[in-house]
Design an enzyme around this catalytic site. Structure first.
Site, mmCIF file in Angstrom:
data_model
loop_
_atom_site.group_PDB
_atom_site.id
_atom_site.type_symbol
_atom_site.label_atom_id
_atom_site.label_comp_id
_atom_site.label_asym_id
_atom_site.label_seq_id
_atom_site.Cartn_x
_atom_site.Cartn_y
_atom_site.Cartn_z
ATOM 1 N N PHE A 123 0.869 -1.186 0.000
ATOM 2 C CA PHE A 123 0.000 0.000 0.000
ATOM 3 C C PHE A 123 0.904 1.234 0.000
ATOM 4 O O PHE A 123 1.556 1.525 1.006
ATOM 5 C CB PHE A 123 -0.860 -0.066 1.271
ATOM 6 C CG PHE A 123 -1.881 1.016 1.442
ATOM 7 C CD1 PHE A 123 -3.129 0.945 0.840
ATOM 8 C CD2 PHE A 123 -1.618 2.110 2.278
ATOM 9 C CE1 PHE A 123 -4.090 1.924 1.046
ATOM 10 C CE2 PHE A 123 -2.574 3.097 2.487
ATOM 11 C CZ PHE A 123 -3.816 3.002 1.868
ATOM 12 N N LEU A 125 1.185 4.871 0.073
ATOM 13 C CA LEU A 125 0.625 6.213 0.287
ATOM 14 C C LEU A 125 1.714 7.179 0.744
ATOM 15 O O LEU A 125 1.912 8.243 0.149
ATOM 16 C CB LEU A 125 -0.497 6.140 1.333
ATOM 17 C CG LEU A 125 -1.193 7.458 1.676
ATOM 18 C CD1 LEU A 125 -1.942 8.008 0.459
ATOM 19 C CD2 LEU A 125 -2.190 7.263 2.838
ATOM 20 N N THR A 126 2.449 6.815 1.805
ATOM 21 C CA THR A 126 3.436 7.710 2.421
ATOM 22 C C THR A 126 4.588 8.006 1.456
ATOM 23 O O THR A 126 5.012 7.142 0.689
ATOM 24 C CB THR A 126 3.998 7.049 3.698
ATOM 25 O OG1 THR A 126 2.899 6.735 4.555
ATOM 26 C CG2 THR A 126 4.968 7.968 4.423
ATOM 27 N N SER A 132 1.785 12.233 7.703
ATOM 28 C CA SER A 132 0.452 12.505 8.269
ATOM 29 C C SER A 132 -0.414 13.308 7.302
ATOM 30 O O SER A 132 -1.613 13.080 7.198
ATOM 31 C CB SER A 132 0.600 13.281 9.585
ATOM 32 O OG SER A 132 1.361 12.543 10.508
ATOM 33 N N ILE A 157 7.230 1.419 2.960
ATOM 34 C CA ILE A 157 6.113 0.613 2.468
ATOM 35 C C ILE A 157 6.244 -0.855 2.913
ATOM 36 O O ILE A 157 7.165 -1.566 2.490
ATOM 37 C CB ILE A 157 5.995 0.727 0.923
ATOM 38 C CG1 ILE A 157 5.907 2.210 0.522
ATOM 39 C CG2 ILE A 157 4.793 -0.066 0.429
ATOM 40 C CD1 ILE A 157 4.797 3.009 1.193
ATOM 41 N N GLY A 339 15.931 -7.849 34.584
ATOM 42 C CA GLY A 339 17.049 -7.831 33.624
ATOM 43 C C GLY A 339 16.860 -8.819 32.489
ATOM 44 O O GLY A 339 17.331 -8.581 31.364
ATOM 45 N N GLU A 362 -0.414 4.097 9.992
ATOM 46 C CA GLU A 362 -1.863 4.216 9.737
ATOM 47 C C GLU A 362 -2.467 5.363 10.551
ATOM 48 O O GLU A 362 -3.599 5.277 11.042
ATOM 49 C CB GLU A 362 -2.564 2.876 9.992
ATOM 50 C CG GLU A 362 -1.990 1.785 9.099
ATOM 51 C CD GLU A 362 -2.950 0.698 8.716
ATOM 52 O OE1 GLU A 362 -4.168 0.899 8.827
ATOM 53 O OE2 GLU A 362 -2.470 -0.350 8.270
ATOM 54 N N SER A 365 -0.757 8.541 16.850
ATOM 55 C CA SER A 365 -1.721 8.744 17.951
ATOM 56 C C SER A 365 -2.261 10.173 17.929
ATOM 57 O O SER A 365 -3.442 10.411 18.220
ATOM 58 C CB SER A 365 -1.052 8.455 19.300
ATOM 59 O OG SER A 365 -0.814 7.074 19.430
HETATM 60 C C1 LIG Z 1 7.508 0.209 9.891
HETATM 61 C C2 LIG Z 1 6.622 1.146 9.135
HETATM 62 C C3 LIG Z 1 5.755 0.630 8.178
HETATM 63 C C4 LIG Z 1 4.949 1.490 7.441
HETATM 64 N N1 LIG Z 1 4.146 0.972 6.442
HETATM 65 C C5 LIG Z 1 3.510 1.823 5.588
HETATM 66 C C6 LIG Z 1 2.815 1.320 4.433
HETATM 67 O O1 LIG Z 1 2.736 0.100 4.210
HETATM 68 N N2 LIG Z 1 2.266 2.214 3.575
HETATM 69 C C7 LIG Z 1 2.318 3.563 3.778
HETATM 70 O O2 LIG Z 1 1.808 4.306 2.948
HETATM 71 N N3 LIG Z 1 2.958 4.071 4.870
HETATM 72 C C8 LIG Z 1 3.567 3.237 5.766
HETATM 73 N N4 LIG Z 1 4.237 3.734 6.859
HETATM 74 C C9 LIG Z 1 4.295 5.177 7.048
HETATM 75 C C10 LIG Z 1 3.481 5.678 8.222
HETATM 76 O O3 LIG Z 1 2.125 5.578 7.957
HETATM 77 C C11 LIG Z 1 3.952 7.117 8.516
HETATM 78 O O4 LIG Z 1 5.251 7.019 9.081
HETATM 79 C C12 LIG Z 1 2.996 7.846 9.442
HETATM 80 O O5 LIG Z 1 1.802 8.138 8.763
HETATM 81 C C13 LIG Z 1 3.583 9.154 9.974
HETATM 82 O O6 LIG Z 1 4.122 9.919 8.938
HETATM 83 P P1 LIG Z 1 5.620 10.498 9.088
HETATM 84 O O7 LIG Z 1 6.490 9.384 9.507
HETATM 85 O O8 LIG Z 1 5.949 11.226 7.851
HETATM 86 O O9 LIG Z 1 5.535 11.498 10.320
HETATM 87 P P2 LIG Z 1 5.037 13.036 10.281
HETATM 88 O O10 LIG Z 1 3.736 13.138 9.578
HETATM 89 O O11 LIG Z 1 6.159 13.874 9.809
HETATM 90 O O12 LIG Z 1 4.797 13.304 11.833
HETATM 91 C C14 LIG Z 1 5.855 13.566 12.759
HETATM 92 C C15 LIG Z 1 5.239 13.930 14.100
HETATM 93 O O13 LIG Z 1 4.417 15.102 13.962
HETATM 94 C C16 LIG Z 1 3.108 14.822 14.431
HETATM 95 N N5 LIG Z 1 2.134 15.578 13.639
HETATM 96 C C17 LIG Z 1 2.035 15.676 12.285
HETATM 97 N N6 LIG Z 1 1.001 16.464 11.959
HETATM 98 C C18 LIG Z 1 0.425 16.860 13.106
HETATM 99 C C19 LIG Z 1 -0.704 17.671 13.435
HETATM 100 N N7 LIG Z 1 -1.483 18.218 12.490
HETATM 101 N N8 LIG Z 1 -0.993 17.879 14.740
HETATM 102 C C20 LIG Z 1 -0.254 17.283 15.717
HETATM 103 N N9 LIG Z 1 0.815 16.512 15.476
HETATM 104 C C21 LIG Z 1 1.144 16.293 14.182
HETATM 105 C C22 LIG Z 1 2.927 13.322 14.265
HETATM 106 O O14 LIG Z 1 1.915 12.826 15.134
HETATM 107 C C23 LIG Z 1 4.319 12.830 14.650
HETATM 108 O O15 LIG Z 1 4.419 12.780 16.055
HETATM 109 C C24 LIG Z 1 4.998 2.887 7.661
HETATM 110 C C25 LIG Z 1 5.851 3.396 8.658
HETATM 111 C C26 LIG Z 1 6.654 2.556 9.374
HETATM 112 C C27 LIG Z 1 7.583 3.133 10.402
#
Ligand SMILES: Cc1cc2nc3c(=O)[nH]c(=O)nc-3n(C[C@H](O)[C@H](O)[C@H](O)COP(=O)(O)OP(=O)(O)OC[C@H]3O[C@@H](n4cnc5c(N)ncnc54)[C@H](O)[C@@H]3O)c2cc1C
Length: 382
Positions: A123, A125-126, A132, A157, A339, A362, A365
């Protein structure tokens, strides 16, 4: 209200528990250490029907309701979150999207392969610059005759290097969520590359990849749903996906409880099992409470879906609570182990590492809180 499982649901849970205890749990530490799940497990998951849950039998699915799906995902999460994630993504995010939005041809092309485990889905998307705020994604799809040509990069991904088909979200129109379209891209298409990402804190056995699309050409028949409706596809997938992550978190928390109770009744300090010390019992009781509360929230979402009711906000609540609960449960279980919890001879350290990402993907929090807050107030704080 009746919280008793039907005979079919109880049988599915038993089957999943036995499968996990036989085929997954004995290998989880090794897969974590070597950073690779044995992908032979995919065909086994297909054979036992777990990759086809909720998908109609005419497309190779094994049917079943969403509570059954959650019961199985909980068991998989109890055994190894890396394996649970394979199912959550390939079935939960990809196959279910095809089942819901796909044309007859798309369903016939992909669903029998995805449900049998002959193929895996991922999937996409990111992106490196958009997590986010996924509506700002920059991967482009440009129309060229009967085809679309996709260029861009996807980040983090799940199943990325294993997948046969990638559900890719790309910009076909203007800025914002209305300019996004979904495509089913075969991963052997010229110009498609998946690069493994190593060094993850948890889910080490799972393939996580960066996807590079460099002029990948697909026919218009690869478009899933209408042009400009890709964000709808993504958000619908994630609304159900959050329930499946939450179910996996219940499994982690249950595994923490089982491990911590087992250890506490065997390990002796001050002349008696540590289970006989009140502060250790407090740790166990707190884990047990989180397990029950998280499970009930998950079951509520499944029930709402199966009754055709609105469920997205409840799914956010379940994901938010269950993911944070899994982290708390793993932290407490590790404390019970002292430990010994800190070395990977025992599984609780892995549970903690695996649980943390559940609060991130997904929708983090914080994002779940904003979704819940928006539903409560009608005001967007994004
Ligand atoms: C192991 C792993 C597997 C994954 N698998 C997939 C996958 O299969 N497909 C896919 O598409 N993605 C995948 N992801 C991506 C994942 O969905 C994103 O990492 C996640 O959505 C957060 O995006 P980011 O890492 O860019 O963090 P950011 O969006 O940059 O966020 C960084 C921090 O800012 C906070 N933040 C951002 N906006 C706001 C707001 N408006 N208000 C308050 N706080 C905010 C966030 O909560 C977070 O604490 C995966 C990630 C990991 C680590």
């Amino acid at each position: 209200m009746n919280l008793e499982l039907s005979d079919e649901q109880a049988a599915a849970k038993r089957l999943a528990a036995e499968f996990v205890d036989r085929e997954i749990a004995p290998h989880a530490t090794e897969w974590d250490r070597t950073e690779s799940v044995d992908t032979a497990i995919v065909a086994e998951l297909g054979e036992v029907g777990f990759l086809g849950l909720t998908i109609p039998e005419e497309y190779g699915g094994s049917g079943g309701d969403h509570l059954t799906y959650c019961l199985v995902l909980e068991e998989l999460g109890r055994g190894d979150s890396a394996v649970r994630g394979i199912v959550s993504v390939s079935l939960g995010l990809v196959a279910k999207s095809i089942d819901h939005y796909g044309t007859e041809e798309q369903k016939r092309t992909w669903l029998p392969r995805l449900t049998s485990g002959a193929a895996l889905g991922c999937f996409g998307l990111t992106e490196p610059g958009t997590g986010s705020d996924a509506a700002q994604l920059r991967t482009r799809a440009v129309r060229d005759g009967d085809d679309w040509v996709l260029s861009g990069t996807k980040m983090f991904i799940t199943n990325g290097t294993w997948a046969d088909v990638a559900l890719v979200f790309a910009r076909t129109g203007g800025e914002g969520h209305r300019g996004i379209t979904a495509f089913l891209v075969p991963t052997d298409s010229p110009g498609f590359t998946a690069r493994a990402i190593h060094g993850k804190l948890g889910l080490r056995g799972q393939a996580t990849a960066e996807l590079v699309l460099d002029g990948v050409r697909v026919p218009d028949g690869a478009r899933l749903h209408d042009a400009g409706k890709g964000f709808t596809v993504a958000m619908a997938a994630l609304a159900k996906g959050r329930m499946s992550v939450a179910a996996g978190c219940v499994g982690i928390a249950q595994a923490c409880l089982d491990a911590a109770v087992g250890y506490a009744t065997e390990r002796e300090q001050f002349g008696k099992p540590i289970a006989g010390h009140q502060l250790v019992q407090e740790l166990l009781a707190d884990i047990a409470l989180d397990v029950d509360a998280a499970r009930l929230l998950v079951w509520r979402v499944a029930d709402l879906i199966d009754r055709g009711a609105e469920f997205a906000v409840e799914s956010s609540k379940a994901k938010l609570f269950a993911s944070e609960a899994a982290v708390r449960a793993a932290d407490r279980a590790l404390q019970v182990f002292g430990g010994y919890g800190y070395i990977d001879e025992f599984p609780v350290g892995k549970y903690l590492r695996d649980a943390k990402v559940m609060t991130l993907y997904e929708g983090t929090s914080q994002i779940q809180k904003l979704l819940i807050g928006r539903a409560l107030t009608g005001v967007s704080a994004f």
